[in-house]
Scaffold this motif. Sequence first.
Motif, PDB file in Angstrom:
ATOM      1  N   PHE A  92       0.893  -1.303  -0.017  1.00 49.35           N
ATOM      2  CA  PHE A  92      -0.076   0.095  -0.093  1.00 49.35           C
ATOM      3  C   PHE A  92       1.063   1.448  -0.034  1.00 49.35           C
ATOM      4  O   PHE A  92       0.587   2.054  -0.863  1.00 49.35           O
ATOM      5  N   TYR A  93       1.909   1.341   0.777  1.00 51.06           N
ATOM      6  CA  TYR A  93       2.594   2.534   0.969  1.00 51.06           C
ATOM      7  C   TYR A  93       3.595   2.694  -0.353  1.00 51.06           C
ATOM      8  O   TYR A  93       4.242   3.954  -0.316  1.00 51.06           O
ATOM      9  N   SER A 112      -6.953  -2.067  10.699  1.00 50.34           N
ATOM     10  CA  SER A 112      -5.397  -1.581  10.348  1.00 50.34           C
ATOM     11  C   SER A 112      -5.369  -1.007   8.894  1.00 50.34           C
ATOM     12  O   SER A 112      -4.515  -0.184   8.819  1.00 50.34           O
ATOM     13  N   ASN A 113      -6.146  -1.644   7.863  1.00 50.67           N
ATOM     14  CA  ASN A 113      -5.867  -1.036   6.460  1.00 50.67           C
ATOM     15  C   ASN A 113      -6.714   0.156   6.376  1.00 50.67           C
ATOM     16  O   ASN A 113      -6.356   1.214   5.866  1.00 50.67           O
ATOM     17  N   ALA A 114      -7.792   0.357   7.444  1.00 53.26           N
ATOM     18  CA  ALA A 114      -8.281   1.659   7.177  1.00 53.26           C
ATOM     19  C   ALA A 114      -7.463   2.766   7.759  1.00 53.26           C
ATOM     20  O   ALA A 114      -7.783   3.820   7.138  1.00 53.26           O
ATOM     21  N   ILE A 115      -6.810   2.424   8.810  1.00 48.31           N
ATOM     22  CA  ILE A 115      -6.051   3.306   9.408  1.00 48.31           C
ATOM     23  C   ILE A 115      -4.846   3.848   8.225  1.00 48.31           C
ATOM     24  O   ILE A 115      -4.726   5.181   8.297  1.00 48.31           O
ATOM     25  N   ALA A 116      -4.544   2.710   7.669  1.00 41.17           N
ATOM     26  CA  ALA A 116      -3.317   3.427   6.590  1.00 41.17           C
ATOM     27  C   ALA A 116      -4.207   4.101   5.698  1.00 41.17           C
ATOM     28  O   ALA A 116      -3.597   5.215   4.858  1.00 41.17           O
ATOM     29  N   TYR A 117      -5.328   3.979   4.992  1.00 35.99           N
ATOM     30  CA  TYR A 117      -6.071   4.683   4.099  1.00 35.99           C
ATOM     31  C   TYR A 117      -6.296   6.352   4.586  1.00 35.99           C
ATOM     32  O   TYR A 117      -5.801   7.227   3.882  1.00 35.99           O
ATOM     33  N   GLN A 118      -6.676   6.230   6.026  1.00 40.05           N
ATOM     34  CA  GLN A 118      -6.668   7.630   6.518  1.00 40.05           C
ATOM     35  C   GLN A 118      -5.307   8.315   6.398  1.00 40.05           C
ATOM     36  O   GLN A 118      -5.299   9.737   6.267  1.00 40.05           O
ATOM     37  N   GLN A 119      -4.330   7.640   6.749  1.00 39.25           N
ATOM     38  CA  GLN A 119      -3.211   8.272   6.645  1.00 39.25           C
ATOM     39  C   GLN A 119      -2.716   8.927   5.165  1.00 39.25           C
ATOM     40  O   GLN A 119      -2.026   9.853   5.016  1.00 39.25           O
ATOM     41  N   ALA A 120      -3.130   8.198   4.373  1.00 39.19           N
ATOM     42  CA  ALA A 120      -3.028   8.494   2.874  1.00 39.19           C
ATOM     43  C   ALA A 120      -3.780   9.825   2.780  1.00 39.19           C
ATOM     44  O   ALA A 120      -3.343  10.661   1.997  1.00 39.19           O
ATOM     45  N   SER A 122      -4.350  12.130   5.037  1.00 40.75           N
ATOM     46  CA  SER A 122      -3.921  13.421   5.631  1.00 40.75           C
ATOM     47  C   SER A 122      -2.528  13.623   4.874  1.00 40.75           C
ATOM     48  O   SER A 122      -2.058  14.937   4.763  1.00 40.75           O
ATOM     49  N   ASP A 123      -1.492  12.557   4.513  1.00 43.03           N
ATOM     50  CA  ASP A 123      -0.450  12.916   4.030  1.00 43.03           C
ATOM     51  C   ASP A 123      -0.280  13.138   2.425  1.00 43.03           C
ATOM     52  O   ASP A 123       0.407  13.950   1.939  1.00 43.03           O
ATOM     53  N   LYS A 124      -1.303  12.479   1.796  1.00 47.54           N
ATOM     54  CA  LYS A 124      -1.089  12.507   0.133  1.00 47.54           C
ATOM     55  C   LYS A 124      -2.374  13.350  -0.427  1.00 47.54           C
ATOM     56  O   LYS A 124      -2.396  13.705  -1.396  1.00 47.54           O
ATOM     57  N   GLY A 125      -3.398  13.625   0.514  1.00 45.27           N
ATOM     58  CA  GLY A 125      -4.687  14.196  -0.306  1.00 45.27           C
ATOM     59  C   GLY A 125      -5.400  13.222  -0.888  1.00 45.27           C
ATOM     60  O   GLY A 125      -6.219  13.874  -1.687  1.00 45.27           O
ATOM     61  N   ALA A 126      -5.153  11.972  -0.681  1.00 44.26           N
ATOM     62  CA  ALA A 126      -5.956  10.978  -1.191  1.00 44.26           C
ATOM     63  C   ALA A 126      -7.521  11.052  -0.760  1.00 44.26           C
ATOM     64  O   ALA A 126      -7.770  11.633   0.307  1.00 44.26           O
ATOM     65  N   ARG A 127      -8.385  10.356  -1.343  1.00 42.30           N
ATOM     66  CA  ARG A 127      -9.784  10.090  -0.851  1.00 42.30           C
ATOM     67  C   ARG A 127     -10.117   8.726  -0.602  1.00 42.30           C
ATOM     68  O   ARG A 127      -9.890   7.993  -1.611  1.00 42.30           O
ATOM     69  N   VAL A 128     -10.824   8.230   0.316  1.00 41.49           N
ATOM     70  CA  VAL A 128     -11.305   6.879   0.747  1.00 41.49           C
ATOM     71  C   VAL A 128     -12.726   6.956   0.537  1.00 41.49           C
ATOM     72  O   VAL A 128     -13.488   7.912   1.020  1.00 41.49           O
ATOM     73  N   GLU A 129     -13.284   6.010  -0.259  1.00 39.61           N
ATOM     74  CA  GLU A 129     -14.786   5.832  -0.326  1.00 39.61           C
ATOM     75  C   GLU A 129     -14.950   4.363  -0.283  1.00 39.61           C
ATOM     76  O   GLU A 129     -14.259   3.457  -0.952  1.00 39.61           O
ATOM     77  N   VAL A 130     -16.113   4.260   0.397  1.00 38.38           N
ATOM     78  CA  VAL A 130     -16.304   2.763   1.078  1.00 38.38           C
ATOM     79  C   VAL A 130     -17.558   2.509   0.035  1.00 38.38           C
ATOM     80  O   VAL A 130     -18.431   3.091   0.158  1.00 38.38           O
ATOM     81  N   ILE A 131     -17.350   1.064  -0.791  1.00 35.06           N
ATOM     82  CA  ILE A 131     -18.564   0.755  -1.786  1.00 35.06           C
ATOM     83  C   ILE A 131     -19.624   0.021  -0.740  1.00 35.06           C
ATOM     84  O   ILE A 131     -19.223  -0.723  -0.079  1.00 35.06           O
ATOM     85  N   PRO A 132     -20.844   0.393  -1.000  1.00 30.30           N
ATOM     86  CA  PRO A 132     -21.874  -0.310  -0.239  1.00 30.30           C
ATOM     87  C   PRO A 132     -21.871  -1.875  -0.643  1.00 30.30           C
ATOM     88  O   PRO A 132     -21.460  -2.342  -1.511  1.00 30.30           O
TER      89      PRO A 132
END
Length: 387
Positions: A92-93, A112-120, A122-132
């Motif tokens: 991932f990183y 654990s993976n969700a925490i890494a997404y949130q770091q991305a 904060s640090d990279k300006g990425a966006r996380v979207e959860v598929i229903p």
Amino acid sequence: MGIDIDRARTDTPGCANVAHLNNAGGALPPRPVIEAVEEQFRLEYTIGAYEASDRNVAAIERFYDAVAGLIGAGRNEIAYVENATRAWDMAFYSVPFAPGDRILTTTSEYSSNAIAYQQAVSDKGARVEVIPDDAHGTLSLDALAAELAKGDVRLVSLNHIPTHNGLVNPVVEVGRLCREYGALYLVDACQSVGQLAVDVAEIGCDMLSATGRKFLRGPRGTGFLYVREEVIKTLEPPFLDLLAASWRTSGGYEVRDDARRFETWERYVAGQIGLGVAADYAVRLGIEAIEDRVRGLAAVLRSELATRPGATVLDRGEHPSGIVTFTIDGHTPEAIMAAASERGINVYTTNPGSHGYDASAVPTAVRASVHYYNTEEEVERLLAVLP
């Protein structure tokens, strides 16, 4: 051809001590794995660590061919990593996220993976979207396709089997969609490798992480990462050492061109050898036969639980895995686990802290996870303990 259960249990010393229904936490290793680890450790304390590695180069290298054969990969696409979390992290990183890049995931994602997404984020300006989910509680392929069609998706990342509700995500169908729309695809196979047939070519993933200690029945403190050959050179690991890269006297460095760029020089050598033996052991038994046995035992347990007043089976999906989660009215999961333990039966509990995106999950539940070496009698023993 089915599995010789008596032989499998004879091959598993732990079966004489406990009814082990916590394989999603860590399975009982078979004797060949135990002996391989013990042999290497004995060499290390007898002749020295470096010398033991030099003597056992063939066994160390066998790991790459064994794991590649298990999941349908090339040996140059396999990295040995100390656990599944670190394997997933290394993948991932290494993704070069840019501001606005979208990460698509599923409600059943591991925290654990969700925490890494949130770091991305904060640090990279990425966006996380959860598929229903769809009507069966599985990742909705229609919703995923709609989001992919909108563009800007850098990564689709999901678990094959979550830790807490037995479902199996449609990883092959997701792979087809990712290829169609040109998105990178990362699969967390921590709970699937060793209990289900996993073929990276069929799945179509770019990266896949897995552990040794769960259904693969390898040593604890081992794992591996698969990275598709065509993708390897596009990903630079978050950290490098003198195995992952070569130092240049000019002051520069050159990263390896195979998946071992995700490794470190120092490692649990006995564990690497044992993990290779575990992969070979599963292949010899037949992963399809293993899958049939695991699903069959889990189906028996779910069927029996469904007839019990006050019992609620929480598993989702049309074709659930060997992980069975349930609650019993008026009794805490912790109390049920303790009662089972007193009678020589291992189960475990799962809680919302491990699956933060899943708003429909109950606070805690009992998790019983079967493997092929378990018996119908052991399932009955668990049922007899339940209130």
